[in-house]
Design a protein around this motif. Structure first.
Motif, PDB file in Angstrom:
ATOM      1  N   LEU A  30       0.846  -1.188   0.000  1.00 57.41           N
ATOM      2  CA  LEU A  30       0.000   0.000   0.000  1.00 57.41           C
ATOM      3  C   LEU A  30       0.880   1.235   0.000  1.00 57.41           C
ATOM      4  O   LEU A  30       1.940   1.257   0.645  1.00 57.41           O
ATOM      5  N   ALA A  31       0.424   2.279  -0.667  1.00 52.64           N
ATOM      6  CA  ALA A  31       1.070   3.581  -0.594  1.00 52.64           C
ATOM      7  C   ALA A  31       0.023   4.594  -0.166  1.00 52.64           C
ATOM      8  O   ALA A  31      -0.974   4.801  -0.873  1.00 52.64           O
ATOM      9  N   PHE A  32       0.203   5.186   1.021  1.00 54.22           N
ATOM     10  CA  PHE A  32      -0.697   6.202   1.549  1.00 54.22           C
ATOM     11  C   PHE A  32      -0.143   7.582   1.171  1.00 54.22           C
ATOM     12  O   PHE A  32       0.918   7.989   1.653  1.00 54.22           O
ATOM     13  N   HIS A  33      -0.865   8.311   0.327  1.00 53.69           N
ATOM     14  CA  HIS A  33      -0.450   9.645  -0.107  1.00 53.69           C
ATOM     15  C   HIS A  33      -1.171  10.678   0.753  1.00 53.69           C
ATOM     16  O   HIS A  33      -2.398  10.809   0.683  1.00 53.69           O
ATOM     17  N   ASP A  34      -0.409  11.417   1.549  1.00 53.04           N
ATOM     18  CA  ASP A  34      -1.003  12.409   2.434  1.00 53.04           C
ATOM     19  C   ASP A  34      -1.254  13.713   1.667  1.00 53.04           C
ATOM     20  O   ASP A  34      -0.836  13.875   0.518  1.00 53.04           O
ATOM     21  N   TRP A  35      -1.914  14.655   2.338  1.00 52.25           N
ATOM     22  CA  TRP A  35      -2.285  15.908   1.687  1.00 52.25           C
ATOM     23  C   TRP A  35      -1.076  16.794   1.402  1.00 52.25           C
ATOM     24  O   TRP A  35      -1.153  17.701   0.560  1.00 52.25           O
ATOM     25  N   ASP A  36       0.043  16.562   2.079  1.00 49.83           N
ATOM     26  CA  ASP A  36       1.261  17.334   1.821  1.00 49.83           C
ATOM     27  C   ASP A  36       2.208  16.609   0.877  1.00 49.83           C
ATOM     28  O   ASP A  36       3.392  16.945   0.795  1.00 49.83           O
ATOM     29  N   ASP A  37       1.677  15.587   0.189  1.00 48.69           N
ATOM     30  CA  ASP A  37       2.426  14.792  -0.793  1.00 48.69           C
ATOM     31  C   ASP A  37       3.466  13.872  -0.174  1.00 48.69           C
ATOM     32  O   ASP A  37       4.257  13.245  -0.901  1.00 48.69           O
ATOM     33  N   GLN A  38       3.475  13.757   1.160  1.00 49.75           N
ATOM     34  CA  GLN A  38       4.309  12.749   1.802  1.00 49.75           C
ATOM     35  C   GLN A  38       3.678  11.372   1.573  1.00 49.75           C
ATOM     36  O   GLN A  38       2.445  11.228   1.561  1.00 49.75           O
ATOM     37  N   VAL A  39       4.526  10.346   1.412  1.00 51.88           N
ATOM     38  CA  VAL A  39       4.019   8.999   1.122  1.00 51.88           C
ATOM     39  C   VAL A  39       4.523   8.023   2.179  1.00 51.88           C
ATOM     40  O   VAL A  39       5.736   7.917   2.422  1.00 51.88           O
ATOM     41  N   ALA A  40       3.589   7.323   2.814  1.00 50.87           N
ATOM     42  CA  ALA A  40       3.928   6.226   3.721  1.00 50.87           C
ATOM     43  C   ALA A  40       3.610   4.920   3.008  1.00 50.87           C
ATOM     44  O   ALA A  40       2.665   4.851   2.209  1.00 50.87           O
ATOM     45  N   ARG A  41       4.382   3.894   3.306  1.00 50.68           N
ATOM     46  CA  ARG A  41       4.197   2.617   2.615  1.00 50.68           C
ATOM     47  C   ARG A  41       3.964   1.493   3.622  1.00 50.68           C
ATOM     48  O   ARG A  41       4.560   1.474   4.702  1.00 50.68           O
ATOM     49  N   ILE A  42       3.074   0.583   3.233  1.00 48.79           N
ATOM     50  CA  ILE A  42       2.720  -0.565   4.077  1.00 48.79           C
ATOM     51  C   ILE A  42       2.904  -1.826   3.255  1.00 48.79           C
ATOM     52  O   ILE A  42       2.416  -1.907   2.112  1.00 48.79           O
TER      53      ILE A  42
ATOM     54  N   PRO B  97       7.279   8.308   5.956  1.00 52.63           N
ATOM     55  CA  PRO B  97       8.014   9.065   4.927  1.00 52.63           C
ATOM     56  C   PRO B  97       9.466   9.307   5.304  1.00 52.63           C
ATOM     57  O   PRO B  97      10.329   9.409   4.421  1.00 52.63           O
ATOM     58  N   SER B  98       9.776   9.365   6.592  1.00 53.69           N
ATOM     59  CA  SER B  98      11.151   9.560   7.053  1.00 53.69           C
ATOM     60  C   SER B  98      12.018   8.329   6.888  1.00 53.69           C
ATOM     61  O   SER B  98      13.248   8.397   7.028  1.00 53.69           O
ATOM     62  N   GLY B  99      11.381   7.176   6.640  1.00 49.09           N
ATOM     63  CA  GLY B  99      12.108   5.919   6.552  1.00 49.09           C
ATOM     64  C   GLY B  99      12.009   5.080   7.808  1.00 49.09           C
ATOM     65  O   GLY B  99      12.352   3.889   7.799  1.00 49.09           O
ATOM     66  N   GLU B 100      11.543   5.676   8.913  1.00 50.57           N
ATOM     67  CA  GLU B 100      11.356   4.919  10.153  1.00 50.57           C
ATOM     68  C   GLU B 100      10.253   3.884   9.963  1.00 50.57           C
ATOM     69  O   GLU B 100       9.258   4.140   9.277  1.00 50.57           O
ATOM     70  N   GLN B 101      10.421   2.719  10.602  1.00 52.18           N
ATOM     71  CA  GLN B 101       9.464   1.632  10.415  1.00 52.18           C
ATOM     72  C   GLN B 101       8.837   1.201  11.734  1.00 52.18           C
ATOM     73  O   GLN B 101       9.455   1.306  12.800  1.00 52.18           O
ATOM     74  N   GLU B 102       7.586   0.722  11.639  1.00 50.27           N
ATOM     75  CA  GLU B 102       6.909   0.047  12.744  1.00 50.27           C
ATOM     76  C   GLU B 102       6.327  -1.253  12.206  1.00 50.27           C
ATOM     77  O   GLU B 102       5.849  -1.305  11.067  1.00 50.27           O
ATOM     78  N   VAL B 103       6.392  -2.289  13.032  1.00 49.88           N
ATOM     79  CA  VAL B 103       5.904  -3.605  12.628  1.00 49.88           C
ATOM     80  C   VAL B 103       4.682  -3.960  13.458  1.00 49.88           C
ATOM     81  O   VAL B 103       4.672  -3.795  14.682  1.00 49.88           O
TER      82      VAL B 103
END
Length: 379
Positions: free
Chosen positions: A271-283, A345-351
């Protein structure tokens, strides 16, 4: 017909509560729950539905243990009084604190199942966008659903073996939905003029400090007619903080699903979550096991939701996993318990862990599915 709930200021129409706003036979009101360890050593699910215009209510509870799904099913004549509608045979749902604490009780020793489980919410309930879909002139879906993530405590007993459940180890999700969708015996009439098609992905996920939710319905060419993508802060212990924990909805979500060859079960998901500020988080999701939704009545040839089975009926079933016939129409609908990795978006991960529910009937060109229920064939 007046009932207990008519003494509360909750009326949404000019009729008593016992009478639904829609006369559609497919009007329903439903609970769903699941719980799991992150390793898959324990997975359980429950469902309970009321179908007022069919005078039916039903419920089911299922546990995966030792490579086997063990289920109890119950159904009967629905009481007109909604105060009595949360108890079907050996299965009961108690609302301890609305939208926060729910108790699930099961006492079915003949089917090898007993449970006393309490669900406590980790997040606020998310109201998904309203579901509405019309096929020709017929309204097929017209309903609302809320989704919420939480943790469980209590115990489950399978064939006399008691399994303790603690919120530190067993998380899960719940939903409530109500409105109109297909259920019960088919209403007679001319056959549809188009081939059956339904494509559904639903992914509530628990991470240590938050949760996420994604779902999508698409037509055969990939056009979306329903979707939601959101991050939900964990709010347990902070319910008095006003708007603390409000879901944060994404601007857009993209996904990629890989199917196990010869099936319609997920092998990998991104999954790619696109936020309103164009930052992208990935799952990313890595499958652990596939829970067959037939275990709580979805797509069951006999214990399908909303069908009349007499004044009161209780039965059970056992299903070996993995199923040997994934092409069976009753085995298409699954929830895949998965290891989930969230990359900020920073590269930090949570599992964390959660499920991807998949139900894909008919063609879906973007993911390479063809035919009514054909297994995926790599090109």
């Amino acid at each position: 017909m007046l009932t207990s709930f008519d003494d509360y200021p909750i009326h949404q129409t000019n009729q008593p509560i016992a009478h639904t706003a829609s006369a559609d036979l497919n009007h329903y009101d439903r609970y769903f729950f699941n719980g799991y360890t992150s390793s898959g050593s324990l997975y359980f699910a429950a469902a309970m539905g009321l179908y007022p215009n069919r005078s039916v209510h039903d419920a089911a509870f299922c546990v995966i243990r030792g490579g086997e799904q063990i289920s109890v099913y119950a159904a009967g004549r629905a009481p007109a009084d909604r105060l009595k509608a949360n108890h079907v045979g050996p299965i009961e749902v108690r609302i301890i604190e609305p939208l926060r604490v729910v108790q699930l009780l099961v006492d079915a020793p003949d089917q090898g199942l007993r449970a006393d489980l309490t669900y406590r919410a980790r997040t606020l309930a998310l109201e998904e966008p309203h579901f509405f879909f019309r096929q020709g002139t017929k309204v097929v879906f017209d309903y609302t659903r809320l989704t919420q993530m939480g943790a469980w405590e209590g115990w489950v007993e399978v064939d006399g073996e008691r399994i303790d459940v603690s919120p530190a180890e067993v998380t899960g999700s719940r939903d409530r939905s109500w409105g109109v969708r297909p259920c019960g015996e088919r209403v007679t009439g001319p056959p549809p003029t188009t081939a059956p098609q339904f494509y559904w992905l639903w992914a509530p996920l628990n991470f240590p400090s938050f949760a996420t939710h994604f779902d999508v319905n698409e037509l055969s060419d990939g056009r979306r007619w329903h979707e939601v993508a959101a991050v939900l802060p964990a709010t347990a212990g902070h319910w008095s903080d006003g708007n603390a924990g409000e879901p944060h909805f994404m601007r857009h979500a993209d996904y990629s699903v890989a199917w196990q060859p010869g099936t319609r079960h997920m092998a990998a998901f991104e999954l790619a979550f696109h936020d309103w500020d164009d930052q992208v988080a990935r799952i990313t999701l890595e499958p652990i096991l596939h829970f067959q939704m037939i275990g709580i009545g979805y797509g069951h040839p006999e214990w399908n939701h909303g069908s009349w089975r007499g004044e009161s009926d209780v039965s059970g079933a056992r299903l070996a996993l993995p199923v040997v016939d994934p092409f069976n129409p009753s085995h298409i609908h699954v929830q895949t318990l998965s290891r989930a990795t969230f990359t900020h978006p920073s590269g930090e991960q949570e599992v964390g862990a959660g499920i991807l529910e998949t139900l894909a009937v008919g063609t879906h060109a973007p993911s390479g599915l063809t035919g009514a229920l054909d297994g995926y064939a790599p090109s």
